[in-house]
Design an enzyme around this catalytic site. Structure first.
Site, mmCIF file in Angstrom:
data_model
loop_
_atom_site.group_PDB
_atom_site.id
_atom_site.type_symbol
_atom_site.label_atom_id
_atom_site.label_comp_id
_atom_site.label_asym_id
_atom_site.label_seq_id
_atom_site.Cartn_x
_atom_site.Cartn_y
_atom_site.Cartn_z
ATOM 1 N N CYS A 2 -10.262 7.049 -9.225
ATOM 2 C CA CYS A 2 -10.157 7.314 -10.639
ATOM 3 C C CYS A 2 -9.280 8.609 -10.963
ATOM 4 O O CYS A 2 -9.178 9.289 -10.078
ATOM 5 C CB CYS A 2 -11.434 7.030 -11.316
ATOM 6 S SG CYS A 2 -12.410 5.704 -10.804
ATOM 7 N N ARG A 27 -3.564 6.695 -10.507
ATOM 8 C CA ARG A 27 -4.897 6.478 -9.662
ATOM 9 C C ARG A 27 -5.861 5.276 -9.968
ATOM 10 O O ARG A 27 -6.922 5.164 -9.322
ATOM 11 C CB ARG A 27 -5.708 7.656 -9.995
ATOM 12 C CG ARG A 27 -4.873 8.799 -9.121
ATOM 13 C CD ARG A 27 -5.618 10.219 -9.441
ATOM 14 N NE ARG A 27 -6.577 10.117 -8.818
ATOM 15 C CZ ARG A 27 -7.177 10.601 -7.541
ATOM 16 N NH1 ARG A 27 -6.185 10.988 -6.691
ATOM 17 N NH2 ARG A 27 -8.435 10.507 -6.814
ATOM 18 N N TRP A 76 -10.814 3.201 -11.570
ATOM 19 C CA TRP A 76 -10.417 2.088 -10.668
ATOM 20 C C TRP A 76 -11.905 1.511 -10.224
ATOM 21 O O TRP A 76 -12.625 2.168 -9.611
ATOM 22 C CB TRP A 76 -9.590 2.541 -9.551
ATOM 23 C CG TRP A 76 -9.384 1.498 -8.624
ATOM 24 C CD1 TRP A 76 -10.069 1.231 -7.589
ATOM 25 C CD2 TRP A 76 -8.232 0.616 -8.699
ATOM 26 N NE1 TRP A 76 -9.438 0.082 -6.785
ATOM 27 C CE2 TRP A 76 -8.281 -0.322 -7.238
ATOM 28 C CE3 TRP A 76 -7.052 0.552 -9.521
ATOM 29 C CZ2 TRP A 76 -7.150 -1.132 -7.104
ATOM 30 C CZ3 TRP A 76 -6.214 -0.399 -9.091
ATOM 31 C CH2 TRP A 76 -6.277 -1.438 -8.120
ATOM 32 N N ASN A 102 -15.475 10.015 -10.374
ATOM 33 C CA ASN A 102 -14.687 9.251 -9.245
ATOM 34 C C ASN A 102 -15.658 9.067 -8.174
ATOM 35 O O ASN A 102 -16.172 9.932 -7.570
ATOM 36 C CB ASN A 102 -13.438 9.817 -9.011
ATOM 37 C CG ASN A 102 -12.795 9.087 -7.943
ATOM 38 O OD1 ASN A 102 -12.718 8.085 -7.707
ATOM 39 N ND2 ASN A 102 -11.731 10.075 -7.432
ATOM 40 N N GLY A 103 -15.793 7.948 -7.552
ATOM 41 C CA GLY A 103 -16.557 7.746 -6.292
ATOM 42 C C GLY A 103 -17.665 6.818 -6.358
ATOM 43 O O GLY A 103 -17.417 6.042 -7.203
ATOM 44 N N GLU A 489 1.896 -8.342 11.912
ATOM 45 C CA GLU A 489 1.831 -7.261 10.790
ATOM 46 C C GLU A 489 2.595 -6.371 11.146
ATOM 47 O O GLU A 489 3.515 -5.811 10.048
ATOM 48 C CB GLU A 489 0.467 -6.857 10.670
ATOM 49 C CG GLU A 489 0.282 -5.562 9.488
ATOM 50 C CD GLU A 489 0.639 -6.193 8.007
ATOM 51 O OE1 GLU A 489 0.894 -7.279 8.063
ATOM 52 O OE2 GLU A 489 1.005 -5.092 7.539
ATOM 53 N N LYS A 493 5.659 -5.482 8.334
ATOM 54 C CA LYS A 493 5.905 -4.112 8.042
ATOM 55 C C LYS A 493 7.589 -3.640 8.161
ATOM 56 O O LYS A 493 8.296 -3.160 7.269
ATOM 57 C CB LYS A 493 5.032 -3.157 8.559
ATOM 58 C CG LYS A 493 3.573 -3.038 8.209
ATOM 59 C CD LYS A 493 3.498 -2.541 6.876
ATOM 60 C CE LYS A 493 3.238 -3.375 5.425
ATOM 61 N NZ LYS A 493 2.667 -4.804 5.562
ATOM 62 N N GLU A 496 10.015 -6.020 5.984
ATOM 63 C CA GLU A 496 10.148 -6.040 4.612
ATOM 64 C C GLU A 496 10.491 -4.684 3.998
ATOM 65 O O GLU A 496 10.774 -4.661 2.776
ATOM 66 C CB GLU A 496 8.655 -6.426 3.941
ATOM 67 C CG GLU A 496 7.646 -5.146 4.317
ATOM 68 C CD GLU A 496 6.253 -5.515 3.509
ATOM 69 O OE1 GLU A 496 6.248 -6.319 2.529
ATOM 70 O OE2 GLU A 496 5.288 -5.456 3.923
ATOM 71 N N HIS A 512 7.990 -19.486 26.353
ATOM 72 C CA HIS A 512 8.284 -20.783 25.820
ATOM 73 C C HIS A 512 9.303 -20.822 25.015
ATOM 74 O O HIS A 512 9.666 -21.817 24.080
ATOM 75 C CB HIS A 512 7.102 -21.240 25.082
ATOM 76 C CG HIS A 512 5.693 -21.373 26.016
ATOM 77 N ND1 HIS A 512 5.712 -22.584 27.035
ATOM 78 C CD2 HIS A 512 4.598 -20.637 26.265
ATOM 79 C CE1 HIS A 512 4.674 -22.372 27.797
ATOM 80 N NE2 HIS A 512 3.880 -21.234 27.476
ATOM 81 N N LYS A 611 5.279 -6.223 -5.660
ATOM 82 C CA LYS A 611 3.788 -5.746 -5.234
ATOM 83 C C LYS A 611 2.917 -7.032 -5.369
ATOM 84 O O LYS A 611 2.078 -7.044 -4.316
ATOM 85 C CB LYS A 611 3.513 -4.664 -5.908
ATOM 86 C CG LYS A 611 1.941 -4.189 -5.447
ATOM 87 C CD LYS A 611 1.985 -3.855 -3.875
ATOM 88 C CE LYS A 611 0.603 -3.368 -3.419
ATOM 89 N NZ LYS A 611 0.662 -3.216 -2.005
HETATM 90 C C1 AGP Z 1 2.737 -7.032 2.651
HETATM 91 O O1 AGP Z 1 2.955 -5.786 2.933
HETATM 92 C C2 AGP Z 1 3.192 -7.431 1.264
HETATM 93 N N1 AGP Z 1 3.198 -6.675 0.415
HETATM 94 C C3 AGP Z 1 2.844 -9.083 1.051
HETATM 95 O O2 AGP Z 1 2.899 -9.832 2.208
HETATM 96 C C4 AGP Z 1 1.405 -9.316 0.586
HETATM 97 O O3 AGP Z 1 0.429 -8.679 1.632
HETATM 98 C C5 AGP Z 1 1.181 -10.743 0.029
HETATM 99 O O4 AGP Z 1 1.890 -10.819 -1.047
HETATM 100 C C6 AGP Z 1 -0.487 -10.646 -0.365
HETATM 101 O O5 AGP Z 1 -0.676 -10.071 -1.587
HETATM 102 P P1 AGP Z 1 -2.228 -10.010 -1.892
HETATM 103 O O6 AGP Z 1 -2.962 -9.277 -0.744
HETATM 104 O O7 AGP Z 1 -2.390 -9.038 -3.136
HETATM 105 O O8 AGP Z 1 -2.707 -11.408 -2.320
#
Ligand code: AGP
Length: 616
Positions: A2, A27, A76, A102-103, A489, A493, A496, A512, A611
């Site tokens: 928070c 935050r 938060w 906060n916590g 993953e 990373k 993207e 394969h 996001k």
């Molecule tokens: C991951 O780095 C991306 N930002 C994206 O794949 C993300 O994980 C995906 O859109 C799912 O988002 P969420 O966890 O908020 O559902």
């Protein structure tokens, strides 16, 4: 995580609080509030609202709240959904003092029961209000001194906190303390300030003291006194800060993504907090419905995990944990596919929907589809009260704090840890694990934050390696078993945020088809930690090396033999085979980050991405 701000001085406090909260809004922003101690007569007035800071400003519209001492808070949520009542500050029974925090106070339940038994009534579901009442009760029971009461209360509470108290009976004083959650103090000749981080103070002073764990600060205009919990004089860490405000929001990191990568030890620690009770039983108290939920979870005969992107990769890790610990078959599905299939769902099916934001349209739709088919839905989310949390039968929250960067990092490692706790919880419910085994498992997991911090120390070497591969046209990642989700993953990373094409494969699939992609100098990352599939991955490394690849191995500390096969090695500490993902993903997060920086990309806001994907 928070946002906290406090001021005592000669200026009108409300503008100071609102400006500070605006700076700290990153935050946490599901509710906000202020408490002001009026100069005349020392009235204590609170205004607080759910939602963003703008809602608080609207509620304050036209009201001056005259006064020179006050506290501000953006929340938060971890306990209690976002609402006006659950917003901070919270007052004690008398209404004379107000607390922001906060916590997480782990033992707030037993403290609340004690206070209710002695006649206290509560207006919220929060742990913070309980501590406000505890301070008030201890003051009434003692000599009436606020500082003594705060010290006594903090000797009773368990958990991580940063907290601050204002009191109409001491109209120029703020009392504050912290344990494992940040709190910094600002010194001025005519005022004293506090904040959850430096960003909230820089506009007023650069003369800072970082309060240390279990210290109590008494702030009055122009003076700050520090004590330990026993009332003896203490010293914090005093320094001068030279950041600008933008840098301060990132706490000195160049990007939110790097800050959030480095927050993972704390985020994982917070997510694990309070997960085992004194009898060694796994505690997942967010699961609503008490015994009925437990009985239904006990009879589950199939699990589907549904998610998107990085959360889907966390779900892939969960498959290994749930099948291994609980012995329940698991299918992991991309949410946008699941909702258009005809999955066989029954009242004995558990659907685990994973979403950091809790607002991903496909994941929410998949959860709703599952509930309509009578399946039991448990959400794993980082946002209390999110749409997904409200669409599920029950929810297990990660406690990563706001994740600002588009590329998900600390949400991922906390999802893995939360899903691992869920797997152990299901095993416990079904009698597949005894309490002493659960206690041992949680004790092993308690070491993870320190181990993540240890892996983070390899950042300089990884940054150097990034410089050698940043011109690569593509990058290949492979692994087996729990190494496969991390390979995927790591590839996500990289692509993207750097826009370099990358793919994660099952190592056994290389021959394969994918091995045709390998050409001279082609960079390959291999997940090859100790475990029952290590030897097979070493063979795959030899296969790609034979075709000219340059291989970076993510291996277990002490595995010197791997240096005979790989060109570069990043080591992670040895852990239980199913726990490696929490550690092995960290070097790949750092690799993707530093390659993107080398390429001059907009790391926190990469092109074409948002996001949260709130549309199909
Ligand atoms: C991951 O780095 C991306 N930002 C994206 O794949 C993300 O994980 C995906 O859109 C799912 O988002 P969420 O966890 O908020 O559902």
């Amino acid at each position: 995580m928070c946002g906290i701000i406090g001021y005592t001085g000669r200026e009108q406090v409300l503008p100071v609080l609102l400006d500070g909260l605006t700076t700290l809004e990153y935050r946490g922003y599901d509710s906000a509030g202020v408490a002001v101690v009026g100069a005349e007569g020392g009235q204590l007035r609170l205004v607080k609202r759910a939602g963003k800071l703008a809602n608080l400003r609207d509620a304050l519209d036209g009201r001056t709240l005259a006064g020179t001492v006050g506290l501000g808070h953006t929340r938060w949520a971890t306990h209690g959904a976002p609402s006006d009542a659950n917003s901070h500050p919270h007052t004690d029974e008398s209404g004379d003092l107000a607390v922001i925090h906060n916590g997480i106070f782990e033992n707030f339940g037993e403290l609340k029961a004690e206070l209710v038994a002695s006649g206290h009534t509560f207006a919220s579901d929060t742990d913070t209000e309980v501590v406000a009442h505890l301070i008030g009760a201890l003051r009434e029971a003692g000599d009436g001194d606020l500082v003594t009461a705060v010290r006594a209360a903090l000797q009773r509470v368990e958990g991580a906190f940063a907290l601050a108290v204002v009191d109409r009976r001491n109209p120029t004083t703020i009392v504050a303390s912290r344990r494992e959650a940040p709190l910094v103090l600002g010194h001025r000749d005519d005022a004293s300030l506090l904040a959850s981080d430096v960003a909230g103070l820089i506009a007023h002073t650069r003369d800072i003291t970082a309060l240390l764990d279990d210290q109590v600060a008494i702030l009055t205009p122009g003076a700050i006194e520090l004590l330990d919990l026993d009332g003896r004089p203490a010293e914090g860490h005093r320094y001068t800060v030279d950041w600008d405000i933008a840098a301060a929001a990132k706490q000195g990191y160049p990007h939110f993504m790097l800050k959030e990568i480095h927050e993972q030890p704390q985020a994982v620690a917070d997510t694990l907090l309070g997960r085992v009770d004194v009898d060694g039983r796994i505690v997942v108290d967010e699961l609503r419905g008490g015994r009925s939920v437990e009985d239904e979870l006990r009879s589950v005969d199939k699990v589907y995990v549904v998610a998107c992107g990085t959360s889907y990769h966390a779900g892939m890790v969960a498959k290994y944990a749930i099948e291994h610990w609980a012995g329940i078959p698991v299918e992991v599905e991309i949410a946008s596919e699941f909702r258009y299939r005809d999955p066989i769902l029954t009242p004995h099916t558990l659907v685990v929907a994973i979403s950091q934001s809790g607002e991903t349209a496909d994941t929410i739709a998949a959860a709703v589809h599952a509930r309509n088919q009578q399946a039991k839905v448990v959400a794993i989310s980082n946002v209390v009260g999110s749409s997904l949390a409200r669409a599920a039968d029950a929810v297990l929250y990660t406690r990563a704090g706001p994740e600002i960067a588009v590329a998900s990092t600390k949400a991922f490692t906390t999802q893995i840890v939360a899903l691992d706790v869920l797997a152990l919880y299901l095993a416990q419910l079904r009698g597949a694990l005894f309490p002493d085994e659960c206690r041992d498992h949680l004790a092993r997991r308690a070491a993870l934050p320190a181990l993540i911090a240890q892996v983070l120390e390899s950042e300089p070497a990884i940054a150097e390696l990034a410089r050698t591969v940043s011109a690569a046209r593509y990058m290949m990642f492979f692994g087996r078993h729990v190494g496969l989700p991390i390979a995927m993953e790591g590839a996500l990373k990289l692509k993207e945020i750097s826009y370099v094409h990358a793919e994660g494969f099952a190592a056994g699939e290389m021959k394969h088809g994918p091995i045709a992609l390998i050409d001279e100098g082609g960079p390959v990352v291999a997940l090859v930690t100790r475990g029952h599939v290590r030897g097979k991955v070493v063979s795959n490394i030899q296969q790609v090396k034979g075709r000219g690849a340059v291989v970076l191995a993510i291996a277990t500390e002490g595995d010197t033999e791997i240096k005979e096969h790989a060109d570069h090695v990043v080591y992670v500490p040895e852990v239980h085979e199913l726990l490696y993902p929490v550690l092995t993903v960290v070097p790949l997060q750092l690799l993707g980050y530093h390659i993107a920086v080398q390429l001059g990309r907009d790391v926190d806001q990469p092109r074409n991405l948002a996001k949260t994907v709130t549309v199909e």
